[in-house]
Motif scaffolding. Structure first.
Motif, PDB file in Angstrom:
ATOM      1  N   SER A 222      -1.679 -41.137  15.020  1.00 53.18           N
ATOM      2  CA  SER A 222      -1.086 -41.978  14.392  1.00 53.18           C
ATOM      3  C   SER A 222      -2.354 -42.911  13.647  1.00 53.18           C
ATOM      4  CB  SER A 222      -0.127 -42.677  14.437  1.00 53.18           C
ATOM      5  OG  SER A 222       1.103 -42.031  14.753  1.00 53.18           O
ATOM      6  N   VAL A 223      -2.963 -43.784  14.372  1.00 53.16           N
ATOM      7  CA  VAL A 223      -3.880 -44.705  13.874  1.00 53.16           C
ATOM      8  C   VAL A 223      -4.884 -44.987  14.984  1.00 53.16           C
ATOM      9  CG1 VAL A 223      -4.062 -47.141  13.355  1.00 53.16           C
ATOM     10  CG2 VAL A 223      -1.901 -46.260  12.791  1.00 53.16           C
ATOM     11  N   THR A 224      -6.065 -44.825  14.533  1.00 53.24           N
ATOM     12  CA  THR A 224      -7.378 -45.047  15.425  1.00 53.24           C
ATOM     13  C   THR A 224      -8.199 -46.408  15.157  1.00 53.24           C
ATOM     14  OG1 THR A 224      -7.598 -42.686  15.548  1.00 53.24           O
ATOM     15  CG2 THR A 224      -9.650 -44.136  16.183  1.00 53.24           C
ATOM     16  N   VAL A 225      -8.344 -47.318  16.266  1.00 57.90           N
ATOM     17  CA  VAL A 225      -9.120 -48.388  16.113  1.00 57.90           C
ATOM     18  C   VAL A 225     -10.610 -48.147  16.882  1.00 57.90           C
ATOM     19  CG1 VAL A 225      -8.963 -50.728  16.683  1.00 57.90           C
ATOM     20  CG2 VAL A 225      -6.715 -49.716  16.160  1.00 57.90           C
ATOM     21  N   LEU A 226     -11.607 -48.210  15.928  1.00 53.73           N
ATOM     22  CA  LEU A 226     -12.745 -47.940  16.387  1.00 53.73           C
ATOM     23  C   LEU A 226     -13.734 -49.087  16.323  1.00 53.73           C
ATOM     24  CD1 LEU A 226     -15.281 -45.950  17.264  1.00 53.73           C
ATOM     25  CD2 LEU A 226     -15.235 -45.337  14.540  1.00 53.73           C
ATOM     26  N   ALA A 261      -0.375 -37.236  12.691  1.00 55.01           N
ATOM     27  CA  ALA A 261       0.867 -37.699  12.638  1.00 55.01           C
ATOM     28  C   ALA A 261       1.407 -38.424  11.412  1.00 55.01           C
ATOM     29  CB  ALA A 261       1.099 -38.543  13.753  1.00 55.01           C
ATOM     30  N   MET A 262       0.690 -39.122  10.646  1.00 58.83           N
ATOM     31  CA  MET A 262       0.983 -39.917   9.712  1.00 58.83           C
ATOM     32  C   MET A 262       1.020 -39.003   8.559  1.00 58.83           C
ATOM     33  SD  MET A 262       1.678 -43.006  10.418  1.00 58.83           S
ATOM     34  CE  MET A 262       1.552 -43.989   9.301  1.00 58.83           C
ATOM     35  N   VAL A 263       0.280 -37.929   8.467  1.00 55.11           N
ATOM     36  CA  VAL A 263       0.365 -36.868   7.354  1.00 55.11           C
ATOM     37  C   VAL A 263       1.551 -36.279   7.425  1.00 55.11           C
ATOM     38  CG1 VAL A 263      -0.975 -34.978   6.497  1.00 55.11           C
ATOM     39  CG2 VAL A 263      -2.280 -36.749   7.413  1.00 55.11           C
ATOM     40  N   LYS A 264       1.819 -35.788   8.758  1.00 54.53           N
ATOM     41  CA  LYS A 264       3.298 -35.145   8.966  1.00 54.53           C
ATOM     42  C   LYS A 264       4.337 -36.109   8.678  1.00 54.53           C
ATOM     43  CE  LYS A 264       1.346 -31.669  12.112  1.00 54.53           C
ATOM     44  NZ  LYS A 264       1.934 -30.493  11.556  1.00 54.53           N
ATOM     45  N   PHE A 265       4.300 -37.075   8.931  1.00 53.71           N
ATOM     46  CA  PHE A 265       5.419 -37.914   8.826  1.00 53.71           C
ATOM     47  C   PHE A 265       5.737 -38.330   7.189  1.00 53.71           C
ATOM     48  CE2 PHE A 265       4.652 -40.320  12.930  1.00 53.71           C
ATOM     49  CZ  PHE A 265       5.518 -39.583  13.669  1.00 53.71           C
ATOM     50  N   ASP A 300       5.458 -38.951  23.433  1.00 57.79           N
ATOM     51  CA  ASP A 300       5.468 -37.632  23.491  1.00 57.79           C
ATOM     52  C   ASP A 300       6.453 -36.661  22.807  1.00 57.79           C
ATOM     53  OD1 ASP A 300       3.105 -38.023  24.864  1.00 57.79           O
ATOM     54  OD2 ASP A 300       4.080 -37.507  26.909  1.00 57.79           O
ATOM     55  N   ASN A 301       7.745 -37.180  22.913  1.00 66.47           N
ATOM     56  CA  ASN A 301       8.795 -36.292  22.547  1.00 66.47           C
ATOM     57  C   ASN A 301       9.009 -36.419  21.025  1.00 66.47           C
ATOM     58  OD1 ASN A 301       9.909 -38.850  22.362  1.00 66.47           O
ATOM     59  ND2 ASN A 301      11.638 -38.220  23.542  1.00 66.47           N
ATOM     60  N   VAL A 302       8.317 -37.087  20.039  1.00 69.20           N
ATOM     61  CA  VAL A 302       8.707 -37.275  18.832  1.00 69.20           C
ATOM     62  C   VAL A 302       8.319 -36.111  18.019  1.00 69.20           C
ATOM     63  CG1 VAL A 302       7.866 -38.531  16.726  1.00 69.20           C
ATOM     64  CG2 VAL A 302       8.306 -39.749  18.824  1.00 69.20           C
ATOM     65  N   MET A 303       8.970 -35.588  17.273  1.00 72.83           N
ATOM     66  CA  MET A 303       9.030 -34.310  16.447  1.00 72.83           C
ATOM     67  C   MET A 303       7.948 -34.750  15.237  1.00 72.83           C
ATOM     68  SD  MET A 303      10.063 -31.855  18.282  1.00 72.83           S
ATOM     69  CE  MET A 303       9.776 -30.374  17.173  1.00 72.83           C
ATOM     70  N   LEU A 304       6.774 -34.167  15.171  1.00 74.07           N
ATOM     71  CA  LEU A 304       6.010 -34.492  13.929  1.00 74.07           C
ATOM     72  C   LEU A 304       6.500 -33.616  12.825  1.00 74.07           C
ATOM     73  CD1 LEU A 304       2.541 -34.191  15.664  1.00 74.07           C
ATOM     74  CD2 LEU A 304       4.138 -36.085  15.140  1.00 74.07           C
ATOM     75  N   GLU A 308      12.812 -38.963   6.937  1.00 71.70           N
ATOM     76  CA  GLU A 308      13.909 -39.280   5.867  1.00 71.70           C
ATOM     77  C   GLU A 308      13.857 -40.728   5.411  1.00 71.70           C
ATOM     78  OE1 GLU A 308      15.276 -36.818   4.293  1.00 71.70           O
ATOM     79  OE2 GLU A 308      14.528 -35.104   5.809  1.00 71.70           O
ATOM     80  N   GLY A 309      14.200 -40.880   4.522  1.00 67.04           N
ATOM     81  CA  GLY A 309      14.358 -42.329   3.949  1.00 67.04           C
ATOM     82  C   GLY A 309      13.885 -42.947   3.013  1.00 67.04           C
ATOM     83  N   SER A 310      12.813 -42.315   2.491  1.00 69.50           N
ATOM     84  CA  SER A 310      11.882 -42.938   1.642  1.00 69.50           C
ATOM     85  C   SER A 310      11.570 -41.808   0.352  1.00 69.50           C
ATOM     86  CB  SER A 310      10.406 -42.932   2.033  1.00 69.50           C
ATOM     87  OG  SER A 310       9.552 -43.406   0.974  1.00 69.50           O
ATOM     88  N   ASP A 311      11.901 -42.513  -0.738  1.00 70.59           N
ATOM     89  CA  ASP A 311      11.667 -41.824  -1.936  1.00 70.59           C
ATOM     90  C   ASP A 311      10.310 -41.721  -2.588  1.00 70.59           C
ATOM     91  OD1 ASP A 311      14.342 -41.802  -2.641  1.00 70.59           O
ATOM     92  OD2 ASP A 311      14.362 -43.588  -3.860  1.00 70.59           O
ATOM     93  N   LEU A 312       9.267 -42.256  -1.903  1.00 72.07           N
ATOM     94  CA  LEU A 312       8.019 -41.890  -2.164  1.00 72.07           C
ATOM     95  C   LEU A 312       7.500 -40.716  -1.149  1.00 72.07           C
ATOM     96  CD1 LEU A 312       6.480 -45.883  -1.906  1.00 72.07           C
ATOM     97  CD2 LEU A 312       7.102 -44.549  -3.908  1.00 72.07           C
ATOM     98  N   ILE A 313       7.916 -40.354  -0.144  1.00 70.07           N
ATOM     99  CA  ILE A 313       7.622 -39.350   0.560  1.00 70.07           C
ATOM    100  C   ILE A 313       7.856 -37.974  -0.258  1.00 70.07           C
ATOM    101  CG2 ILE A 313       7.905 -37.972   2.906  1.00 70.07           C
ATOM    102  CD1 ILE A 313       8.084 -40.830   4.289  1.00 70.07           C
ATOM    103  N   PRO A 314       6.975 -37.312  -0.393  1.00 72.94           N
ATOM    104  CA  PRO A 314       7.012 -35.913  -1.266  1.00 72.94           C
ATOM    105  C   PRO A 314       8.124 -35.179  -0.326  1.00 72.94           C
ATOM    106  CG  PRO A 314       4.867 -36.152  -0.895  1.00 72.94           C
ATOM    107  CD  PRO A 314       5.346 -37.346  -0.170  1.00 72.94           C
TER     108      PRO A 314
END
Length: 363
Positions: A222-226, A261-265, A300-304, A308-314
């Motif tokens: 989801s997020v990388t801190v480098l 994951a953020m792309v898939k979400f 681990d068990n989160v489906m990628l 649901e719930g945002s009108d901005l997500i295509p």
């Protein structure tokens, strides 16, 4: 985005290291302020959303806030730990080789993974430390004494990095108008996940054979801190005619990027941009490059899949098929898919991330 000139004006180089050359093309990433994000600066929130949509990479200025200063201190200490870790003999490090444990926590030596379609092997070694181990969520994993001695420092760094991840997720959650806590509840600190700290060492490459040290990829989670101090990280900006450009390291800053994951979400609204690690530019190429990373992944068990719930997500298109895969299986496939010591015939394309699956990549 900010101009390259503005970034150059911020800093010359890290003390004690050769300077990053000024004649190298660099990515004009937005430079965000942790202090402003913590102060709920609406303009800074908008810039975070902009960076997430446009390229999925940005600088985060950690100076000027207590949280950021503490994290920088922890990072400085862990850079020293990383140097001591990689000074151990190869025989000692191989005791913790994660290929022998069928895991992605532990040691990976140089040359264990394919970096390109020509079959060249990587030129770095790294060590992954499980967040679940350090936080007591799982049983402790075997590790060298130098890592046992630094568990408290590692825990502090993990907590500080994860707090930044939670802040970013909360802001993006609100910008998407998702139900409160939607993204954060998929990334709980004390839940079982593939979150990890990674120590990386890339020694100088031969002057007549400098090439990619870590192959082009998108991050698994989801997020990388480098944190890094020498150049080498490169991104391939959006656009058919884009060329690889370096990301200039900046003292007092972390480099943040979003993962698959953020792309898939968000069904492609947010970007998990392709990047790779090449030899450091100019005279930096003669130095050993160390990096320190915190990778935050969904539990681990989160489906990628699309949230649901945002009108901005295509919406899902009629001919679009979402792959049914959970976070753990996705990470294992991505993390181990190019390991020549684990996979008989590495399929470079099938082990690619979300963006490499959807666009033609320049080598």
């Amino acid at each position: 985005m900010e101009s390259q000139a503005n970034i150059t004006d911020i800093v010359n180089n890290f003390p004690g290291l050769p300077p990053f050359p000024d004649d190298v093309s660099t990515a004009p990433l937005l430079r965000l302020s942790l202090g402003k994000l913590l102060a709920e600066d609406i303009h800074e929130f908008e810039r975070l959303f902009q960076a997430s949509v446009e390229i999925g990479f940005f600088y985060l200025d950690l100076e000027g806030s207590q949280h950021g200063t503490s994290l920088l201190r922890d990072a400085d200490e862990l850079f020293k730990v990383g140097e001591r870790l990689f000074q151990l003999s190869l025989e000692e490090k191989k005791k913790y080789d994660f290929s022998a444990q069928n895991s992605y926590f532990g040691y990976k030596g140089q040359g264990a993974a394919v970096v390109d379609q020509q079959g060249n092997l990587d030129r770095n070694e790294f060590y992954n430390i499980s967040k679940d181990d350090i936080m007591g969520v799982s049983e402790p994993l075997p590790a060298p004494e130098v890592l046992h001695q630094s568990r408290k420092q590692t825990e502090s760094f993990m907590k500080g990095s994860h707090a930044i991840v939670e802040l970013i997720l909360k802001i993006l959650n609100d910008k998407l108008s998702l139900p409160e806590g939607t993204l954060s509840n998929l990334h709980r600190l004390k839940a079982v996940s593939g979150d990890q700290v990674r120590f990386i060492k890339a020694p100088p490459q031969p002057a007549d054979d400098r090439r990619t040290a870590l192959g082009q990829h998108t991050d698994f989670g989801s997020v990388t801190v480098l944190f890094n101090r020498l150049g080498g990280l490169q991104v391939l900006p959006p656009g058919a005619e884009a060329e690889w450009v370096y990301v200039r390291p900046l003292p007092g800053h972390a480099i943040i990027n979003l993962g698959d994951a953020m792309v898939k979400f968000t069904n492609g609204l947010f970007r998990s941009n392709i990047h790779r690690v090449a030899a450091p530019p100019g005279i930096q190429g003669d130095s050993t490059r160390y990096s320190l990373v915190y990778f935050a992944r969904p539990e681990d068990n989160v489906m990628l899949r699309r949230l649901e719930g945002s009108d901005l997500i295509p919406p899902i298109e009629e001919d679009q098929v979402e792959e049914a895969i959970n976070s753990k299986d996705w990470i294992i496939r991505r993390a181990l898919g190019r390991r020549v010591d684990l996979v008989k015939n590495v399929d470079y394309d099938k082990s690619a991330g979300t963006e490499q699956m959807s666009r033609r990549i320049k080598v």
